[in-house]
Motif scaffolding. Structure first.
Motif, PDB file in Angstrom:
ATOM      1  N   TRP A 198      -2.837  -3.306 -12.254  1.00  0.00           N
ATOM      2  CA  TRP A 198      -3.072  -2.022 -12.932  1.00  0.00           C
ATOM      3  C   TRP A 198      -3.061  -0.887 -11.910  1.00  0.00           C
ATOM      4  O   TRP A 198      -2.413   0.151 -12.116  1.00  0.00           O
ATOM      5  CB  TRP A 198      -4.406  -2.075 -13.694  1.00  0.00           C
ATOM      6  CG  TRP A 198      -4.874  -0.752 -14.239  1.00  0.00           C
ATOM      7  CD1 TRP A 198      -4.102   0.307 -14.643  1.00  0.00           C
ATOM      8  CD2 TRP A 198      -6.242  -0.360 -14.427  1.00  0.00           C
ATOM      9  NE1 TRP A 198      -4.906   1.339 -15.080  1.00  0.00           N
ATOM     10  CE2 TRP A 198      -6.218   0.957 -14.958  1.00  0.00           C
ATOM     11  CE3 TRP A 198      -7.469  -0.983 -14.217  1.00  0.00           C
ATOM     12  CZ2 TRP A 198      -7.397   1.651 -15.259  1.00  0.00           C
ATOM     13  CZ3 TRP A 198      -8.639  -0.299 -14.527  1.00  0.00           C
ATOM     14  CH2 TRP A 198      -8.607   1.007 -15.050  1.00  0.00           C
ATOM     15  N   LEU A 199      -3.753  -1.072 -10.791  1.00  0.00           N
ATOM     16  CA  LEU A 199      -3.779  -0.030  -9.761  1.00  0.00           C
ATOM     17  C   LEU A 199      -2.359   0.307  -9.296  1.00  0.00           C
ATOM     18  O   LEU A 199      -2.006   1.483  -9.153  1.00  0.00           O
ATOM     19  CB  LEU A 199      -4.647  -0.495  -8.570  1.00  0.00           C
ATOM     20  CG  LEU A 199      -4.747   0.471  -7.391  1.00  0.00           C
ATOM     21  CD1 LEU A 199      -5.453   1.768  -7.793  1.00  0.00           C
ATOM     22  CD2 LEU A 199      -5.480  -0.173  -6.204  1.00  0.00           C
ATOM     23  N   VAL A 200      -1.555  -0.727  -9.098  1.00  0.00           N
ATOM     24  CA  VAL A 200      -0.184  -0.497  -8.638  1.00  0.00           C
ATOM     25  C   VAL A 200       0.609   0.261  -9.718  1.00  0.00           C
ATOM     26  O   VAL A 200       1.297   1.248  -9.435  1.00  0.00           O
ATOM     27  CB  VAL A 200       0.502  -1.836  -8.270  1.00  0.00           C
ATOM     28  CG1 VAL A 200       1.976  -1.621  -7.925  1.00  0.00           C
ATOM     29  CG2 VAL A 200      -0.221  -2.498  -7.089  1.00  0.00           C
ATOM     30  N   VAL A 201       0.480  -0.175 -10.971  1.00  0.00           N
ATOM     31  CA  VAL A 201       1.179   0.495 -12.087  1.00  0.00           C
ATOM     32  C   VAL A 201       0.744   1.964 -12.183  1.00  0.00           C
ATOM     33  O   VAL A 201       1.565   2.881 -12.293  1.00  0.00           O
ATOM     34  CB  VAL A 201       0.886  -0.239 -13.419  1.00  0.00           C
ATOM     35  CG1 VAL A 201       1.382   0.575 -14.618  1.00  0.00           C
ATOM     36  CG2 VAL A 201       1.524  -1.622 -13.415  1.00  0.00           C
ATOM     37  N   TRP A 202      -0.553   2.167 -12.112  1.00  0.00           N
ATOM     38  CA  TRP A 202      -1.139   3.508 -12.261  1.00  0.00           C
ATOM     39  C   TRP A 202      -0.652   4.425 -11.133  1.00  0.00           C
ATOM     40  O   TRP A 202      -0.204   5.554 -11.369  1.00  0.00           O
ATOM     41  CB  TRP A 202      -2.653   3.325 -12.279  1.00  0.00           C
ATOM     42  CG  TRP A 202      -3.524   4.526 -12.278  1.00  0.00           C
ATOM     43  CD1 TRP A 202      -3.169   5.837 -12.466  1.00  0.00           C
ATOM     44  CD2 TRP A 202      -4.944   4.511 -12.075  1.00  0.00           C
ATOM     45  NE1 TRP A 202      -4.286   6.633 -12.381  1.00  0.00           N
ATOM     46  CE2 TRP A 202      -5.373   5.864 -12.153  1.00  0.00           C
ATOM     47  CE3 TRP A 202      -5.890   3.516 -11.841  1.00  0.00           C
ATOM     48  CZ2 TRP A 202      -6.729   6.214 -11.987  1.00  0.00           C
ATOM     49  CZ3 TRP A 202      -7.226   3.866 -11.684  1.00  0.00           C
ATOM     50  CH2 TRP A 202      -7.638   5.202 -11.767  1.00  0.00           C
ATOM     51  N   MET A 203      -0.708   3.933  -9.892  1.00  0.00           N
ATOM     52  CA  MET A 203      -0.317   4.771  -8.758  1.00  0.00           C
ATOM     53  C   MET A 203       1.182   5.044  -8.765  1.00  0.00           C
ATOM     54  O   MET A 203       1.628   6.144  -8.444  1.00  0.00           O
ATOM     55  CB  MET A 203      -0.735   4.115  -7.434  1.00  0.00           C
ATOM     56  CG  MET A 203      -2.233   4.007  -7.229  1.00  0.00           C
ATOM     57  SD  MET A 203      -3.072   5.612  -7.257  1.00  0.00           S
ATOM     58  CE  MET A 203      -3.901   5.535  -8.846  1.00  0.00           C
ATOM     59  N   LEU A 204       1.990   4.031  -9.126  1.00  0.00           N
ATOM     60  CA  LEU A 204       3.435   4.257  -9.226  1.00  0.00           C
ATOM     61  C   LEU A 204       3.723   5.303 -10.298  1.00  0.00           C
ATOM     62  O   LEU A 204       4.572   6.174 -10.122  1.00  0.00           O
ATOM     63  CB  LEU A 204       4.154   2.942  -9.548  1.00  0.00           C
ATOM     64  CG  LEU A 204       4.320   1.960  -8.392  1.00  0.00           C
ATOM     65  CD1 LEU A 204       4.769   0.588  -8.922  1.00  0.00           C
ATOM     66  CD2 LEU A 204       5.335   2.483  -7.362  1.00  0.00           C
TER      67      LEU A 204
ATOM     68  N   ALA B 183       0.806  -1.231   0.000  1.00  0.00           N
ATOM     69  CA  ALA B 183       0.000   0.000   0.000  1.00  0.00           C
ATOM     70  C   ALA B 183       0.838   1.280   0.000  1.00  0.00           C
ATOM     71  O   ALA B 183       0.506   2.230  -0.721  1.00  0.00           O
ATOM     72  CB  ALA B 183      -0.961  -0.021   1.189  1.00  0.00           C
ATOM     73  N   PRO B 184       1.947   1.359   0.762  1.00  0.00           N
ATOM     74  CA  PRO B 184       2.701   2.626   0.761  1.00  0.00           C
ATOM     75  C   PRO B 184       3.237   3.008  -0.617  1.00  0.00           C
ATOM     76  O   PRO B 184       3.446   4.193  -0.890  1.00  0.00           O
ATOM     77  CB  PRO B 184       3.863   2.357   1.740  1.00  0.00           C
ATOM     78  CG  PRO B 184       3.362   1.259   2.639  1.00  0.00           C
ATOM     79  CD  PRO B 184       2.486   0.404   1.764  1.00  0.00           C
ATOM     80  N   LEU B 185       3.448   2.032  -1.483  1.00  0.00           N
ATOM     81  CA  LEU B 185       3.937   2.378  -2.833  1.00  0.00           C
ATOM     82  C   LEU B 185       2.855   3.108  -3.629  1.00  0.00           C
ATOM     83  O   LEU B 185       3.152   3.809  -4.591  1.00  0.00           O
ATOM     84  CB  LEU B 185       4.375   1.120  -3.595  1.00  0.00           C
ATOM     85  CG  LEU B 185       5.580   0.369  -3.016  1.00  0.00           C
ATOM     86  CD1 LEU B 185       5.964  -0.800  -3.931  1.00  0.00           C
ATOM     87  CD2 LEU B 185       6.776   1.308  -2.819  1.00  0.00           C
ATOM     88  N   LEU B 186       1.600   2.934  -3.231  1.00  0.00           N
ATOM     89  CA  LEU B 186       0.507   3.606  -3.939  1.00  0.00           C
ATOM     90  C   LEU B 186       0.423   5.086  -3.579  1.00  0.00           C
ATOM     91  O   LEU B 186       0.099   5.921  -4.422  1.00  0.00           O
ATOM     92  CB  LEU B 186      -0.836   2.939  -3.590  1.00  0.00           C
ATOM     93  CG  LEU B 186      -1.286   1.754  -4.434  1.00  0.00           C
ATOM     94  CD1 LEU B 186      -0.244   0.676  -4.517  1.00  0.00           C
ATOM     95  CD2 LEU B 186      -2.595   1.184  -3.909  1.00  0.00           C
ATOM     96  N   CYS B 187       0.682   5.392  -2.307  1.00  0.00           N
ATOM     97  CA  CYS B 187       0.437   6.775  -1.865  1.00  0.00           C
ATOM     98  C   CYS B 187       1.693   7.503  -1.444  1.00  0.00           C
ATOM     99  O   CYS B 187       1.646   8.707  -1.195  1.00  0.00           O
ATOM    100  CB  CYS B 187      -0.565   6.775  -0.715  1.00  0.00           C
ATOM    101  SG  CYS B 187      -0.019   5.891   0.761  1.00  0.00           S
ATOM    102  N   GLY B 188       2.828   6.803  -1.340  1.00  0.00           N
ATOM    103  CA  GLY B 188       4.048   7.450  -0.871  1.00  0.00           C
ATOM    104  C   GLY B 188       4.036   7.586   0.646  1.00  0.00           C
ATOM    105  O   GLY B 188       3.153   7.073   1.324  1.00  0.00           O
ATOM    106  N   GLY B 189       5.045   8.248   1.156  1.00  0.00           N
ATOM    107  CA  GLY B 189       5.100   8.484   2.597  1.00  0.00           C
ATOM    108  C   GLY B 189       6.250   7.764   3.277  1.00  0.00           C
ATOM    109  O   GLY B 189       6.580   8.076   4.417  1.00  0.00           O
ATOM    110  N   LEU B 190       6.845   6.782   2.592  1.00  0.00           N
ATOM    111  CA  LEU B 190       8.022   6.118   3.164  1.00  0.00           C
ATOM    112  C   LEU B 190       9.236   7.017   2.892  1.00  0.00           C
ATOM    113  O   LEU B 190       9.276   7.727   1.883  1.00  0.00           O
ATOM    114  CB  LEU B 190       8.258   4.758   2.488  1.00  0.00           C
ATOM    115  CG  LEU B 190       7.168   3.699   2.629  1.00  0.00           C
ATOM    116  CD1 LEU B 190       7.560   2.452   1.844  1.00  0.00           C
ATOM    117  CD2 LEU B 190       6.914   3.351   4.090  1.00  0.00           C
TER     118      LEU B 190
END
Ligand code: 9WN
Length: 447
Positions: free
Chosen positions: A387-393, A326-333
Motif C-alpha cells: 500500500w505504501l508503495v502504491v500510495w507513494m507512486l 525506496a527511491p520509487l517512494l520519494c523520487g530523485g533518480l
C-alpha cells in the motif's frame, strides 16, 4: 488519482469488513495495532490507521494522531509505542523501557517506548486533508481547524529526525534498533545484529508474541529477541540520549526506507506549511531535497536496489529487500535509473516471480538466498508495504506502476482476514489476523 476501482459487491463487502476491523480494535481513545498480538498504539501503524479512519470519520482520524502526539518526547521524537495503561499482555512493556525513569525527555504519562519508527505521519495528514475535502465542507472545516496544532507537532518530529538522526547532513537517517525500521528481522540487519552481543546480565524475560502466533517460524528467533532486548538495555543505559547513543551503541545503521519516507513526508509537510502560511516552507523543502538525494545516492549498481549502510563498519548492507525500492517512494533518480528500477520491480526477482500467488512485492526477493516465505520480514508479503508503495507512486504521478500493484494487493486481501502478512507463494494469511493497518490498506486502496 489511480485508475478504476475493482469495487462491485466484493469491494463494498471488503470495505465493510475492514471498517468493522478498525471499529473492533478501537479502545475508544486509540486503535490497537492488532487485537491480541499488538494491543497498544504503534507510531507508523497509527499513521496508516488514521488514513483508514479518515475514510470512515475524519474527526476520528485526527483523534488517533492526537493520541500519538500525547506520547511525543520533549526532543520532538514520536515514540514507536504509546502504551495503553490498562493492557499488560505485550512484551516488552513500559517497565522494560523505563523511559521516564531515566530521562526527563520522555513523558511520564502516557508511557512510551524509547525509540521511533519511519515518519509516515505527515503523509497521513496530507491524505486526511484530501479525504476530508472530498467528504464535504463540514469535514474539511473540522480537519482544517485541527491542522495548525498537528503541524507544530509534525514540525518538531521532523526537526528531531534531521537534527539527531542525520547530524552530518548526509540525507540518510540513522537508526539505533532494528525495531526502528519497522522491519524487525529483515535480512537488511543480519550483519549488524551479528555484531550485537547478548548481554550476560540480560534480565530474564518471557515472550508473549509466540503465545499469540503459535507457529514460531513466523516470528523472530530467540537469539534475535535476546539481541533486541540487549539493545533496549543498552539504550536505556545511555538514558535514551541520542548524542551518547551515536557514540556508544553497538547497532547503528542508515535506513533507506525511513529516509525516503522522510523525504516524501517533508514534501507533504512543506505543502501543509504553505497552506497554513507558516514560515518553514523553505526549511522543509530543503529537508525533502536532502533526503531524496541521499536515498537516490544509495543505489547499488550491481543489485539495482538502494542499500543501507552499517555505520559501525562503513559497509553497505547487501540485502535484496523491498526497502531497496525506496527511491520509487520519494523520487530523485534520473529517468533512466528510474526506468531500470521499475523494470527490476516487475522482473522475476520481484513482482514478476512466476511462483507468486499474487503479483505483490515480497519483503525479501524470492530469488535471494536470504528468502524465507513464512518468516516475518524475511519473505512474506506485507499489504501495508505494498500500500505504501502504491500510495507513494500515486503521489508521484506513477499510476502506471501503481495500478497493477494495487489490483494485486486487493486480490491478496480479498479473503477478508486482514492478515499482518502473507505467504507469497500460496497467499496464506500469516501473523496476526485483523491487523489494523491491513484493514486501513483495504479501505484506502478500494477508493
Ligand atoms: C515491535 C505493530 C508493529 C509494527 C512493526 C512490526 C511489529 C513489533 C513486534 O509490529 O513490530 O515493534 O512486536 O514484532 O515489525 O513494523 O509497527 O504492528
Amino acid at each position: 488519482r489511480l485508475a478504476a476501482r475493482p469495487a462491485g459487491v466484493r469491494g463494498a463487502g471488503l470495505a465493510a469488513r475492514a471498517a468493522a476491523v478498525l471499529r473492533g480494535n478501537d479502545t475508544g481513545v486509540m486503535v490497537r495495532a492488532a487485537p491480541h498480538l499488538y494491543p497498544h498504539q504503534w507510531s507508523w501503524d497509527a499513521a496508516f490507521v488514521s488514513v483508514g479512519l479518515a475514510h470512515l470519520d475524519p474527526g476520528r482520524a485526527c483523534a488517533e494522531l492526537d493520541h500519538l502526539f500525547r506520547g511525543q518526547w520533549r526532543t520532538g521524537m514520536l515514540p514507536h509505542i504509546v502504551f495503553d495503561p490498562d493492557e499488560t499482555t505485550y512484551f516488552p512493556g513500559p517497565d522494560r523501557w523505563g523511559c521516564a525513569e531515566v530521562t526527563d525527555d520522555a513523558p511520564v504519562a502516557p508511557r512510551t517506548s524509547g525509540i521511533c519508527q519511519p515518519p509516515v505521519q505527515a503523509l497521513a495528514v496530507e491524505r486526511i486533508v484530501t479525504l476530508a475535502e472530498r467528504r464535504g465542507p463540514g469535514a474539511a472545516a473540522r480537519v482544517r481547524a485541527w491542522l495548525p496544532g498537528a503541524y507544530r507537532r509534525l514540525l518538531a518530529w521532523h526537526r528531531y529526525l534531521v537534527r539527531e538522526r542525520d547530524p552530518l547532513r548526509t540525507g540518510l537517517l540513522a537508526i539505533h534498533h532494528g525495531w526502528e525500521s519497522g522491519m524487525d528481522n529483515s535480512p537488511r540487519w543480519d550483519g549488524p545484529y551479528s555484531r550485537v552481543a547478548v548481554r550476560p546480565d540480560l534480565a530474564p524475560y518471557r515472550r508473549r508474541d509466540t503465545r499469540v502466533v503459535r507457529d514460531p517460524a513466523q516470528r523472530p528467533t530467540h537469539l534475535e529477541y535476546d539481541r533486541y532486548l540487549s539493545l533496549v538495555a543498552e539504550l536505556r543505559g545511555a538514558r535514551y540520549d541520542d548524542a551518547r547513543i551515536r557514540v556508544t551503541t553497538s547497532f547503528l545503521v542508515t535506513d533507506v526506507l525511513a529516509s525516503a519516507v522522510l523525504a516524501a513526508a517533508s514534501d507533504a509537510l512543506a505543502g501543509i506549511a504553505r497552506s497554513l502560511g507558516a514560515g518553514e516552507v523553505a526549511e522543509l523543502e530543503e529537508h525533502a531535497e536532502r533526503f531524496r538525494t541521499g536515498v537516490a545516492g544509495s543505489v547499488d549498481a550491481g543489485l539495482g536496489l538502494a542499500l543501507d549502510t552499517d555505520l559501525r563498519t562503513g559497509e553497505p548492507l547487501r540485502a535484496e529487500t523491498a526497502a531497496g525500492f525506496a527511491p520509487l517512494l520519494c523520487g530523485g533518480l534520473g529517468a533512466t535509473a528510474e526506468r531500470e528500477m521499475v523494470a527490476l520491480l516487475r522482473s522475476e526477482r520481484w513482482t514478476g516471480h512466476p511462483g507468486l500467488r499474487h503479483a505483490v512485492l515480497p519483503s525479501t526477493s524470492p530469488a535471494s538466498p536470504a528468502f524465507r516465505p513464512r518468516a516475518y520480514w524475511r519473505g512474506p508479503s506485507w499489504p501495508v508495504v505494498d500500500w505504501l508503495v502504491v500510495w507513494m507512486l500515486g503521489r508521484r504521478g506513477r499510476a502506471d506502476v501503481a495500478g497493477p500493484l494495487r489490483r494485486a494487493v486487493l486480490d491478496e486481501l480479498a479473503g477478508g482476514s486482514f492478515a499482518e502478512y502473507h505467504e507469497p507463494f500460496t497467499g496464506e494469511p500469516l501473523g496476526s489476523a485483523a491487523q489494523s493497518w491491513t484493514a486501513a490498506a483495504a479501505l484506502d486502496l478500494l477508493l
